[in-house]
Design a protein around this motif. Sequence first.
Motif, PDB file in Angstrom:
ATOM      1  N   ASP A  82       0.786  -1.024   0.381  1.00 15.90           N
ATOM      2  CA  ASP A  82      -0.527   0.071  -0.104  1.00 15.90           C
ATOM      3  C   ASP A  82       0.846   1.376   0.119  1.00 15.90           C
ATOM      4  O   ASP A  82       1.740   1.331   1.294  1.00 15.90           O
ATOM      5  N   GLY A  83       0.665   1.548  -1.333  1.00 18.27           N
ATOM      6  CA  GLY A  83       1.263   3.612  -1.279  1.00 18.27           C
ATOM      7  C   GLY A  83       3.212   3.368  -1.615  1.00 18.27           C
ATOM      8  O   GLY A  83       3.924   3.819  -0.949  1.00 18.27           O
ATOM      9  N   ASN A 117      23.075   4.991 -10.002  1.00 17.49           N
ATOM     10  CA  ASN A 117      22.990   6.358 -10.851  1.00 17.49           C
ATOM     11  C   ASN A 117      22.267   5.768 -11.881  1.00 17.49           C
ATOM     12  O   ASN A 117      21.031   6.103 -12.212  1.00 17.49           O
ATOM     13  N   VAL A 118      22.680   4.565 -12.623  1.00 16.74           N
ATOM     14  CA  VAL A 118      22.630   3.477 -13.605  1.00 16.74           C
ATOM     15  C   VAL A 118      21.091   3.586 -13.936  1.00 16.74           C
ATOM     16  O   VAL A 118      20.620   3.378 -14.267  1.00 16.74           O
ATOM     17  N   LEU A 119      21.113   2.987 -13.006  1.00 16.57           N
ATOM     18  CA  LEU A 119      19.480   1.882 -12.349  1.00 16.57           C
ATOM     19  C   LEU A 119      18.204   3.049 -12.008  1.00 16.57           C
ATOM     20  O   LEU A 119      17.415   2.515 -12.297  1.00 16.57           O
ATOM     21  N   GLN A 120      18.938   3.790 -11.707  1.00 18.51           N
ATOM     22  CA  GLN A 120      17.446   4.903 -10.748  1.00 18.51           C
ATOM     23  C   GLN A 120      17.335   5.325 -12.029  1.00 18.51           C
ATOM     24  O   GLN A 120      15.768   5.578 -12.360  1.00 18.51           O
ATOM     25  N   THR A 147       8.981   7.435 -10.399  1.00 19.55           N
ATOM     26  CA  THR A 147      10.032   6.877 -10.058  1.00 19.55           C
ATOM     27  C   THR A 147      10.871   6.739  -8.699  1.00 19.55           C
ATOM     28  O   THR A 147      10.273   6.918  -7.644  1.00 19.55           O
ATOM     29  N   PHE A 148      11.761   6.377  -9.174  1.00 20.46           N
ATOM     30  CA  PHE A 148      12.735   5.907  -7.861  1.00 20.46           C
ATOM     31  C   PHE A 148      13.294   6.420  -6.602  1.00 20.46           C
ATOM     32  O   PHE A 148      13.730   7.731  -6.976  1.00 20.46           O
ATOM     33  N   ALA A 164      10.257   3.207  -4.097  1.00 20.10           N
ATOM     34  CA  ALA A 164       9.301   4.206  -4.376  1.00 20.10           C
ATOM     35  C   ALA A 164       8.024   4.329  -3.675  1.00 20.10           C
ATOM     36  O   ALA A 164       7.001   3.149  -3.376  1.00 20.10           O
ATOM     37  N   ARG A 165       7.351   5.452  -4.322  1.00 19.98           N
ATOM     38  CA  ARG A 165       5.888   5.535  -3.430  1.00 19.98           C
ATOM     39  C   ARG A 165       4.967   5.700  -4.414  1.00 19.98           C
ATOM     40  O   ARG A 165       5.462   5.828  -5.570  1.00 19.98           O
TER      41      ARG A 165
END
Length: 146
Positions: free
Chosen positions: A18-19, A66-69, A82-83, A103-104
Amino acid sequence: MSGAHTLNETSAQVILRDGQIELKIITDIPHLISTLQSEQAWLLGDTDQVMPTNLNASQQSAYIENVLQQKVLLRINAQAITFESVSIVAAKYTTNADISLQARHDFTDVTDVAITFPKSLGNVHISVVKPRYRLLAAGDTAHVKL
């Protein structure tokens, strides 16, 4: 690099709560670094740029985070997510690492998840999990219908 003792494939688990959403990735870090540092991978478009070879371990981790984000693309109910954080924990007795992206989201009902991984991770075995939570009193048994 010899593949005799490692499996150069990646596994990922998407955990919906949830969220919030958590993405857990397990991958062979030396293989990932080798791919990110490969000029051939860059020429083929598998990476956006060549990772410098003179980075220390901390700088390599920051580069990978950074690459993964930037390159792991997640959509929930057709909306881009967006992570907010990425962390890497190296395993003690293997070359694999556990990578966690958090992430939310604002959805009360998640009906669709779409995820794309960067080519540098190679093939990815993925599972999507939506946990069911129960509080158990001491000694009780949980019954969960699947």
